[in-house]
Design an enzyme around this catalytic site. Structure first.
Site, PDB file in Angstrom:
ATOM      1  N   LYS A 175      -1.670  -2.490   7.659  1.00 20.00           N
ATOM      2  CA  LYS A 175      -2.979  -1.951   8.012  1.00 20.00           C
ATOM      3  C   LYS A 175      -3.742  -2.973   8.855  1.00 20.00           C
ATOM      4  CE  LYS A 175      -7.262  -0.394   5.787  1.00 20.00           C
ATOM      5  NZ  LYS A 175      -7.957  -0.215   4.496  1.00 20.00           N
ATOM      6  N   ARG A 190      -1.180  -1.599  -7.010  1.00 19.55           N
ATOM      7  CA  ARG A 190      -1.345  -2.712  -6.065  1.00 19.55           C
ATOM      8  C   ARG A 190      -2.298  -3.748  -6.645  1.00 19.55           C
ATOM      9  NH1 ARG A 190      -1.670  -4.445  -0.492  1.00 19.55           N
ATOM     10  NH2 ARG A 190      -3.815  -4.748   0.209  1.00 19.55           N
ATOM     11  N   ARG A 249       0.854  -1.186   0.000  1.00 18.75           N
ATOM     12  CA  ARG A 249       0.000   0.000   0.000  1.00 18.75           C
ATOM     13  C   ARG A 249       0.892   1.239   0.000  1.00 18.75           C
ATOM     14  NH1 ARG A 249      -2.133  -3.616   3.798  1.00 18.75           N
ATOM     15  NH2 ARG A 249      -4.305  -4.240   3.448  1.00 18.75           N
ATOM     16  N   TYR A 284      -9.758 -10.525  -7.205  1.00 18.91           N
ATOM     17  CA  TYR A 284      -8.748 -10.923  -8.182  1.00 18.91           C
ATOM     18  C   TYR A 284      -9.113 -12.223  -8.882  1.00 18.91           C
ATOM     19  CZ  TYR A 284      -6.645  -7.275  -5.511  1.00 18.91           C
ATOM     20  OH  TYR A 284      -6.453  -6.076  -4.878  1.00 18.91           O
ATOM     21  N   HIS A 318      -4.563  -8.717   3.521  1.00 22.56           N
ATOM     22  CA  HIS A 318      -6.012  -8.591   3.667  1.00 22.56           C
ATOM     23  C   HIS A 318      -6.477  -9.270   4.955  1.00 22.56           C
ATOM     24  CE1 HIS A 318      -6.748  -8.048  -0.934  1.00 22.56           C
ATOM     25  NE2 HIS A 318      -6.432  -6.916  -0.345  1.00 22.56           N
ATOM     26  N   HIS A 328      -2.949   2.988  -6.025  1.00 23.11           N
ATOM     27  CA  HIS A 328      -3.655   1.812  -5.513  1.00 23.11           C
ATOM     28  C   HIS A 328      -3.928   0.811  -6.636  1.00 23.11           C
ATOM     29  CE1 HIS A 328      -5.583  -0.281  -2.256  1.00 23.11           C
ATOM     30  NE2 HIS A 328      -6.658  -0.482  -2.987  1.00 23.11           N
TER      31      HIS A 328
END
Length: 360
Positions: A229, A311, A205, A342, A333, A308
């Protein structure tokens, strides 16, 4: 603590005294589980809601600190509907459905805490009636829908290498007649190509890139150590792999990081900028990286490409060679549900592969 987290925690502490006591209690309750960035967004959402309550005459308060629990208890459902409409149609900037859903979710969390968890001095719920419990928050973005929106707006296959190459060479050809742009290109092309290559070969990120320090890089094992995150242990950095393709750009950039950007020895940041007129380099900002990507993307012919989406580009490419669980782990995630996008993005590529196999 990461640079961004530290900044957001300071802002959080500045805003809290301007909130009602019950909001301060809620933030204290959530602090161990949510990042300062998320809680700061909560406070901004509450500021918006309390300001609307005053504007609509639904409270006698003249400032946020005077909002009472009674003001919240006597709200009717039509008031909540009115606030939702306000968010969707206000003149100073209409919110998207995703933003409206997030703002209402922030209110639901506060009302739930006050009515189900927090207690008054007599051990009764602080909020006796919870109107927000009646509000249904529908999931706006399903993975398949998100994938459909991303198609054509990310880099695919050979474009990943082509974009890095364009930053190193092609962009300079395009802006050669613009002295200022060409000077900036010559100064920053190795750094910029390194940042892009790193994201396209690790899926970091932008906040994770900004927070990287030189000693977070384990070159031999192709590892980066980052504050991820959602991880609230501020002493732990998660190891994240980067692919072999990023090593050349990293080596070249590291060889010139100190001299070209006049980087002081005390500066730990991996990616440095040297502002005009300043004698020392300093850590690049999130905004600077975002604007840098947009600048190259427009010239490259991918105007929708953002940091982003780089990414997303990595994740799509990575998923083709790995399963959903490895992809989830690499991207950091919280659940595979987020990673499902994806799978949908690669449907077309997979179907082409099947057709080629059948043709053979």
């Amino acid at each position: 603590m990461s640079i961004q987290k530290n900044s957001d925690r300071i802002k959080l502490e500045q805003k809290l005294p301007h909130m009602p006591n019950f909001v301060q209690q809620f933030i204290d309750y959530k602090l161990p589980d949510l990042s300062p960035s998320t809680l700061l967004e909560y406070l901004r959402d509450y500021e918006s809601f309390f300001g609307w309550l005053r504007a609509e005459g639904l409270t006698q308060a003249t400032k946020d600190t005077e909002i009472t629990l009674h003001d919240l208890e006597i709200l009717h459902m039509d008031s909540v509907v009115g606030y939702r409409l306000h968010l969707m149609t206000r003149m100073e900037g209409t919110n998207t459905k995703v933003t409206v859903s997030r703002k209402l979710s922030a209110l639901r969390s506060l009302f739930h805490y006050l009515s189900q968890i927090a207690e008054d001095e007599n051990f009764y719920p602080m909020l006796k009636r919870n109107v927000m419990a009646k509000v249904e928050i529908k999931r706006i973005h399903k993975p398949k829908d998100t994938a459909a929106k991303l198609k054509g707006k990310i880099l695919e296959e050979d474009e990943l290498l082509e974009f890095v190459g364009y930053i190193l060479e092609g962009y300079g050809v395009d802006v050669m007649n613009n002295k200022q742009a060409y000077y900036s290109f010559q100064l920053n092309r190795e750094r910029d190509a390194c940042i892009v290559s790193l994201i396209l070969n690790s899926g970091l990120r932008v906040s994770e890139v900004v927070n990287l320090n030189v000693d977070d890089l384990d070159f031999g094992n192709k590892l980066l150590y980052v504050f991820r995150k959602g991880h609230n242990d501020e002493t732990f950095k998660t190891p994240v792999y980067f692919r072999e393709q990023a090593k050349d750009e990293l080596s070249i950039y590291l060889s010139l990081r100190q001299t070209r950007y006049k980087t002081p020895k005390k500066e730990k940041a991996l990616f440095i900028t040297l502002p005009n007129g300043q004698s020392e380099g300093k850590r690049m900002t999130k905004r600077a990286i975002q604007e840098m990507i947009i600048k190259y993307a427009k010239r490259f012919g991918k105007p929708y490409l953002t940091v982003h989406k780089l990414r997303h580009s990595f994740a799509t490419d990575y998923y083709l060679q790995n399963d959903i669980y490895k992809t989830k782990e690499q991207l950091g995630h919280a659940s595979t549900e987020t990673t499902e996008v994806y799978a949908h993005l690669t449907d077309k590529t997979m179907s082409h592969a099947i057709e080629r196999r059948l043709d053979n």
